[in-house]
Design a protein around this motif. Structure first.
Motif, PDB file in Angstrom:
ATOM      1  N   ARG A 140      48.731  17.966 -36.568  1.00 41.49           N
ATOM      2  CA  ARG A 140      47.691  17.530 -36.285  1.00 41.49           C
ATOM      3  C   ARG A 140      46.508  16.675 -36.748  1.00 41.49           C
ATOM      4  O   ARG A 140      46.026  17.541 -37.582  1.00 41.49           O
ATOM      5  N   CYS A 141      46.353  15.555 -36.370  1.00 41.67           N
ATOM      6  CA  CYS A 141      45.312  14.873 -37.072  1.00 41.67           C
ATOM      7  C   CYS A 141      44.298  14.444 -35.752  1.00 41.67           C
ATOM      8  O   CYS A 141      43.914  15.285 -35.349  1.00 41.67           O
ATOM      9  N   ASN A 142      44.487  13.456 -35.190  1.00 44.80           N
ATOM     10  CA  ASN A 142      43.759  13.069 -33.739  1.00 44.80           C
ATOM     11  C   ASN A 142      44.591  13.443 -32.821  1.00 44.80           C
ATOM     12  O   ASN A 142      44.146  14.008 -31.877  1.00 44.80           O
ATOM     13  N   THR A 143      45.976  13.282 -33.104  1.00 46.29           N
ATOM     14  CA  THR A 143      46.921  13.599 -32.198  1.00 46.29           C
ATOM     15  C   THR A 143      48.215  14.566 -32.671  1.00 46.29           C
ATOM     16  O   THR A 143      47.924  14.714 -33.924  1.00 46.29           O
ATOM     17  N   GLU A 144      49.041  15.048 -32.033  1.00 45.43           N
ATOM     18  CA  GLU A 144      49.893  16.036 -32.570  1.00 45.43           C
ATOM     19  C   GLU A 144      51.274  15.522 -32.435  1.00 45.43           C
ATOM     20  O   GLU A 144      51.550  14.783 -31.514  1.00 45.43           O
ATOM     21  N   ILE A 145      52.164  15.411 -33.717  1.00 47.31           N
ATOM     22  CA  ILE A 145      53.456  14.995 -33.791  1.00 47.31           C
ATOM     23  C   ILE A 145      54.372  16.290 -34.178  1.00 47.31           C
ATOM     24  O   ILE A 145      53.822  17.365 -34.803  1.00 47.31           O
ATOM     25  N   GLY A 146      55.497  16.097 -34.174  1.00 47.64           N
ATOM     26  CA  GLY A 146      56.511  16.989 -34.843  1.00 47.64           C
ATOM     27  C   GLY A 146      57.120  17.918 -33.820  1.00 47.64           C
ATOM     28  O   GLY A 146      58.037  18.822 -34.140  1.00 47.64           O
ATOM     29  N   GLN A 147      57.074  17.845 -32.658  1.00 50.46           N
ATOM     30  CA  GLN A 147      57.531  18.590 -31.549  1.00 50.46           C
ATOM     31  C   GLN A 147      58.945  18.326 -31.063  1.00 50.46           C
ATOM     32  O   GLN A 147      59.224  17.042 -31.725  1.00 50.46           O
ATOM     33  N   ARG A 148      59.788  19.275 -31.044  1.00 53.56           N
ATOM     34  CA  ARG A 148      61.223  19.125 -30.423  1.00 53.56           C
ATOM     35  C   ARG A 148      61.249  18.017 -29.426  1.00 53.56           C
ATOM     36  O   ARG A 148      60.319  18.159 -28.669  1.00 53.56           O
ATOM     37  N   GLY A 149      62.049  16.952 -29.561  1.00 56.12           N
ATOM     38  CA  GLY A 149      62.333  16.016 -28.656  1.00 56.12           C
ATOM     39  C   GLY A 149      61.175  14.593 -28.518  1.00 56.12           C
ATOM     40  O   GLY A 149      61.207  13.908 -28.092  1.00 56.12           O
ATOM     41  N   VAL A 150      60.717  14.832 -29.792  1.00 54.27           N
ATOM     42  CA  VAL A 150      59.840  13.534 -30.341  1.00 54.27           C
ATOM     43  C   VAL A 150      60.243  12.922 -31.433  1.00 54.27           C
ATOM     44  O   VAL A 150      60.823  13.740 -32.374  1.00 54.27           O
TER      45      VAL A 150
END
Lengths: 448, 233
Positions: A140-150
């Motif tokens: 997470r920085c400003n937003t979150e990435i790395g989730q399954r399906g992303v």
């Protein structure tokens, strides 16, 4: 073996010769002489224990600060549970159904980067994909990435003379294809604090005007970015290239003391929420190119970059896999292999691993090869890929993947942009029901 | 501003391939073919050969580095830095020793860059040297050269300064860009930061005539200050 006796005199030699063929290992004069010697080295490596690998340091911690970081981060309790495993057993454990994300994260904390490199050398391409696809790293920085399906993406709107209107125009094009949720990241031509600040301010202005949930970054030298942030530049992510040896990092003009100092500065002055605020790039061969490889093969050195990177809990890490040239990775086969190795090794280090799927024009590779690697990495669960307008970077003079390619990978695999970013795309009318709308692909959307 | 004008104003601001449209999530056919065409030109530039008649026209004889073949050339940059023994013999026989300025031409990573630019640059460079009262030695062509072949040549001919005109790694914007690397007394052990470079020499970048004039000025400066590279400025 195969009517021939092979003798290996050191762990360094076994690790180098067990690599799949790479022109960089040949250039360094450490690669296997032929296919039979390569397999002989793999057999020997398979029977080494993790304890034997740890007890025979390739570059002693007393002589190299990257080795020190890797050593200090080993969880001794976890390590004592796996020290008697052979590399073959480690491979089978990683691939077994009993090893889920939690189990893999646990053994990761007990391993050195050399062990992770060792097991990668015993894995086929599909092994690397299967194993990596189990692992997810959410940051997470400003937003979150790395989730399954992303499948997140970096927009890379570079310009050959850092023209702000030119950068912004290419950024509009990227956004109109749903690209830029991992980061809006620009490689500057001019490495000055003023230039970094101007580009960060311009991208921040676009983000603010359209309320875009993402983060910005300018990939100048870390000291230049530090000066820019001191001058009040709105910087979400701090960038640096890393090498796998202290000497290699010296070639990049960095050391751990400097990275620590930069890290402290970001904690106080970053424009983003955090907690993750680093963006690192790596790539096989960089140590050899600066004569800082100490006879160690390029896969092992790459793994050591990740051992250093994980110290800083980065938001993004990517290997720039095909940028370095044919003397390190000769053709598309070698680039594809390296891309899958790097992604797997980074993920097993617990890193939010992305890849710049790319090539230069003097390599035996073309755009179809990059599309192939894009598909392979997407199936392996890569955190993010890099996008350039029609794949042609008019500033760095190489080719990556295009905005179209990234949109196609998402659509083909049923994957989504980062959740907050997708919500924004829907609000903008660029996406609906997980697909691009008729309005997408038009950069003038952002001129109104 | 209408939509078309808006799009054109964006496209004018960058050489990046934007405003290209799409077919679903894939590029339009002509956009895709244009990209493939530019890549084909870049690859051909790497694997091409400099037109022999051009070398003859300029009176350049040819020597080779130890590169062997294109594949080895790409994999082993170190071999492109060494002239073959036969080549060195020819150089010793035919070249003026200890010239003020040694000019060397090489294909490097783009033979097309030499074919496209050398007929303009080379005569203009000779003019520029005359203007600056500099005497060139015996120029020649190196097949399979890398930038640091300057050092091997410098070691044998002992010029005061050497200029190497060499093809750059081709990009998609142009596959015909040439660089001029210059060094004061290049010898074995010279490091990268001892050299100066004028890059992007082609009609759409630094125009060949302008580049030739600039090279002359730089070489004059090197001889006067007896240094080059990062110390030059």
């Amino acid at each position: 073996m195969l009517g021939q006796t092979y003798q290996f005199n050191s762990l360094k030699e076994i690790l180098a010769k067990a690599n799949e063929e790479k022109s960089g290992d040949q250039l360094a004069g450490i690669g296997a002489a032929d296919a039979r010697e390569r397999i002989a080295a793999k057999f020997v490596l398979a029977d080494l224990t993790l304890g034997e690998i740890r007890n025979d340091p390739l570059l002693p911690p007393e002589e190299d600060e990257v080795s020190r970081v890797i050593e200090e981060n080993v969880d001794e309790a976890v390590y004592s549970g796996i020290r008697n495993w052979s590399v073959a057993e480690l491979r089978e454990y990683i691939l077994s159904h009993k090893a889920g994300p939690g189990e893999l994260e646990r053994i990761s904390s007990g391993m050195t980067s050399e062990m992770i490199a060792a097991v990668a050398k015993l894995m086929s391409n599909l092994d690397l994909i299967t194993a990596a696809s189990k692992l997810r790293t959410v940051t997470r920085c400003n937003t979150e990435i790395g989730q399954r399906g992303v499948l997140a993406t970096r927009a890379q709107p570079n310009h050959p003379s850092d023209s702000i209107p030119g950068i912004v125009a290419a950024l509009y094009e990227a956004l109109s294809y749903g690209i830029g949720d991992a980061v809006i990241g620009i490689n500057p031509v001019i490495d000055s604090a003023e230039s970094v600040k101007a580009i960060l301010s311009a991208t921040k202005e676009v983000m603010d005007r359209w309320s875009i949930p993402t983060q910005n970054c300018v990939l100048a030298h870390v000291t230049t970015q530090m000066r820019a942030i001191e001058q009040g530049a709105p910087m979400d992510l701090l960038f640096q290239s890393l090498a796998g040896t202290e000497q290699g990092n010296k070639g990049f003009g960095v050391n751990i003391r400097l990275l620590d100092e930069a890290d402290g500065l970001m904690r106080m002055k970053r424009a983003s929420l955090g907690p993750n605020h680093w963006y690192f790039e790596t790539g096989q061969g960089s140590e050899l190119s600066s004569y800082a490889h100490f006879g160690i093969d390029q896969v092992t050195l790459e793994s050591r970059c990740y051992g250093l990177a994980r110290q800083y809990k980065p938001f993004l890490v990517n290997t720039v896999v095909g940028f370095i040239g044919p003397e390190y990775l000769y053709d598309s086969k070698q680039v594809i292999r390296a891309g899958l190795e790097d992604h797997f090794m980074g993920k097993l280090h617990g890193l939010p691993m992305g890849v710049d799927v790319c090539y230069t024009n003097h390599m035996q590779a073309e755009q179809n090869d990059m599309e192939n690697l894009g598909v392979l990495l997407t199936s392996a669960g890569v955190n993010f890929l890099i996008g350039v307008a029609m794949a042609d970077d008019c500033m760095l003079n190489y080719q990556s993947l295009s905005f179209h390619d990234l949109a196609a990978l998402r659509e083909t695999f049923g994957l989504h942009p980062a959740p907050a970013f997708e919500e924004w795309l829907v609000k903008m009318g660029i996406m609906a029901d997980g697909r691009l709308t008729d309005a997408a692909g038009d950069p003038t959307l952002f001129m109104g | 501003m209408g939509d078309r004008e808006k799009l054109e104003s964006l496209m004018k601001s960058t050489p990046a391939r934007i405003g290209v449209g799409r077919a679903g999530v894939r590029p339009l056919t002509h956009t895709m073919l244009q990209f493939r065409k530019d890549h084909a030109a870049a690859v051909d530039a790497v694997y091409g050969e400099v037109d022999e008649s051009i070398l003859r026209q300029l009176g350049l004889f040819t020597v080779e580095t130890c590169y062997g073949n294109k594949e080895t050339y790409l994999k082993r940059p170190d071999l492109g830095r060494i002239i073959t023994d036969e080549g060195m013999e020819v150089i010793r026989e035919r070249c003026v020793k200890q010239p003020q300025i040694q000019i060397v031409v090489s294909d490097g990573l783009s033979a097309d860059a030499i074919t496209a630019n050398i007929l303009d640059v080379y005569p203009a460079l000779l003019d520029s040297l005359r203007v600056h009262d500099l005497n060139p030695g015996t120029s020649f062509y190196v097949k399979g050269g890398r930038v640091a072949c300057m050092d091997h040549i410098g070691e044998v001919l002992q010029p005061d300064a050497l200029v190497l005109l060499i093809g750059e790694r081709p990009g998609l914007v142009t596959a015909r860009s040439m660089s001029a690397y210059m060094c004061y007394k290049p010898r074995k052990g010279t490091i990268e930061s001892d050299r100066n470079v004028i890059s992007n020499i082609h009609p759409g970048g630094t125009p060949p005539l302008e580049a030739a004039a600039h090279i002359g000025t730089m070489l004059r400066g090197m001889l006067e200050r007896q240094t080059s590279g990062t110390n030059f400025y």
